[in-house]
Design a protein around this motif. Structure first.
Motif, PDB file in Angstrom:
ATOM      1  N   LEU A  91      -8.540  -3.615   8.462  1.00 44.34           N
ATOM      2  CA  LEU A  91      -8.782  -4.216   7.152  1.00 44.34           C
ATOM      3  C   LEU A  91      -7.585  -4.026   6.219  1.00 44.34           C
TER       4      LEU A  91
ATOM      5  N   TRP B 179      -5.499  -7.085   4.573  1.00 46.47           N
ATOM      6  CA  TRP B 179      -5.248  -7.182   3.131  1.00 46.47           C
ATOM      7  C   TRP B 179      -3.752  -7.335   2.865  1.00 46.47           C
TER       8      TRP B 179
ATOM      9  N   THR C 211      -2.061 -10.556   0.901  1.00 46.64           N
ATOM     10  CA  THR C 211      -1.430 -10.367  -0.403  1.00 46.64           C
ATOM     11  C   THR C 211       0.090 -10.249  -0.322  1.00 46.64           C
TER      12      THR C 211
ATOM     13  N   ASN D 271      -7.971  -7.358  -7.388  1.00 49.84           N
ATOM     14  CA  ASN D 271      -8.595  -7.245  -6.072  1.00 49.84           C
ATOM     15  C   ASN D 271     -10.105  -7.450  -6.108  1.00 49.84           C
TER      16      ASN D 271
ATOM     17  N   SER E  39      -9.949   1.059   3.185  1.00 45.74           N
ATOM     18  CA  SER E  39      -9.089  -0.102   3.008  1.00 45.74           C
ATOM     19  C   SER E  39      -9.294  -0.574   1.571  1.00 45.74           C
ATOM     20  N   THR E  40      -8.375  -1.389   1.068  1.00 47.79           N
ATOM     21  CA  THR E  40      -8.489  -1.819  -0.322  1.00 47.79           C
ATOM     22  C   THR E  40      -9.768  -2.631  -0.599  1.00 47.79           C
ATOM     23  N   PRO E  41     -10.215  -3.511   0.316  1.00 51.99           N
ATOM     24  CA  PRO E  41     -11.499  -4.185   0.053  1.00 51.99           C
ATOM     25  C   PRO E  41     -12.667  -3.206  -0.008  1.00 51.99           C
TER      26      PRO E  41
ATOM     27  N   PRO F 220       0.506  -2.685   3.483  1.00 54.05           N
ATOM     28  CA  PRO F 220      -0.864  -2.173   3.630  1.00 54.05           C
ATOM     29  C   PRO F 220      -0.947  -0.737   3.117  1.00 54.05           C
TER      30      PRO F 220
ATOM     31  N   LEU G 130     -13.039 -11.691  -0.896  1.00 55.54           N
ATOM     32  CA  LEU G 130     -12.681 -10.830   0.233  1.00 55.54           C
ATOM     33  C   LEU G 130     -13.651  -9.666   0.392  1.00 55.54           C
TER      34      LEU G 130
END
Length: 253
Positions: free
Chosen positions: A193, A197, A201, A223, A73-75, A205, A27
């Motif tokens: 994003l 995510w 998952t 992640n 964002s987490t990515p 978010p 990702l």
């Protein structure tokens, strides 16, 4: 082989070539492909502003905006963590120490918890603004700032790319002063994003403040290697959602 995608943003029509990404893809690597779309939109917006005699006043060596909180964002948190990991040894030590000092200060103030609560509670614009101002007043410089310039400019987060100013640079000493005139870019990729995510998952978010990125990734190590199938469709969906949201914001303004 690539698949062309045309998107009609308020800033203008953007064409994007989606690369052939068959099979499982990480990702974070897919998100790296998406982020440069912001650059194209900012360039388009800056060109429009210039036609009206309003050039972007941001320039290398300023760095005034780099004391603001940067939502990821987490990515993107994974990407930033890996940028740190891949720095030359000496530079990595300096950056890591800066992150640690900033993180300690933010945690001790209680503001870190407030930031996470803010982005998981559908807070109002006023509440977000108040927390952002509190963060700025803590005078926490971005650990990647070097002599007034971004030392990771090609890898900077999407929110940093979206931020440009049309007012005189000296006014940026207090970016929360209403005299500041920002380039009115409607895109907010971090939100798209984060939503994507969450969908992948099956989690709520979340937004990660950049100062917390190394710690968040360390405690959510899964992640780093989060894989997705259908990366081409994922890119298409994220960009179409980003475009739809941008047009909605433009219609409301």
């Amino acid at each position: 082989m690539t698949t062309p995608l045309t998107l009609d943003f308020p800033e203008g029509v953007i064409s994007f070539d989606i690369p052939d990404l068959s099979g499982p893809q990480r990702l974070a690597d897919v998100v790296r492909i998406i982020i440069p779309v912001v650059d194209a939109l900012v360039t388009r917006g800056a060109d429009i502003a210039l036609q009206f005699g309003k050039p972007v006043s941001c320039k290398a060596g300023c760095g005034a905006c780099c004391c603001q909180m940067v939502p990821l964002s987490t990515p993107e948190a994974v990407i930033i963590s890996e940028v740190i990991d891949n720095l030359p040894v000496d530079r990595k030590a300096v950056v890591t120490n800066s992150f640690s000092a900033a993180h300690e200060k933010l945690t001790a103030s209680g503001l870190l918890t407030r930031v996470y609560d803010l982005y998981t509670s559908q807070a109002s614009t006023e509440e977000v603004q108040a927390v952002n101002r509190s963060y700025f007043q803590m005078n926490i410089s971005c650990p990647f700032l070097c002599e007034g310039s971004c030392s990771i400019y090609p890898f900077r987060p999407s929110r940093c790319r979206e931020y440009s100013v049309l007012s005189p640079a000296e006014l940026c000493a207090d970016p929360f002063d209403f005299r500041i005139k920002r380039l009115p870019i409607t895109v907010k990729l971090v939100e798209a994003l984060a939503r994507a995510w969450g969908s992948l998952t099956q989690q709520t978010p979340i937004i990660v403040p950049m100062i917390d990125a190394p710690w968040w990734v360390e405690s959510h190590a899964e992640n780093r290697e989060l894989m997705i199938e259908g990366a081409e469709q994922f890119i298409k969906s994220v960009l179409e959602y980003t475009c739809l949201s941008a047009n909605k914001r433009a219609a409301q303004n």
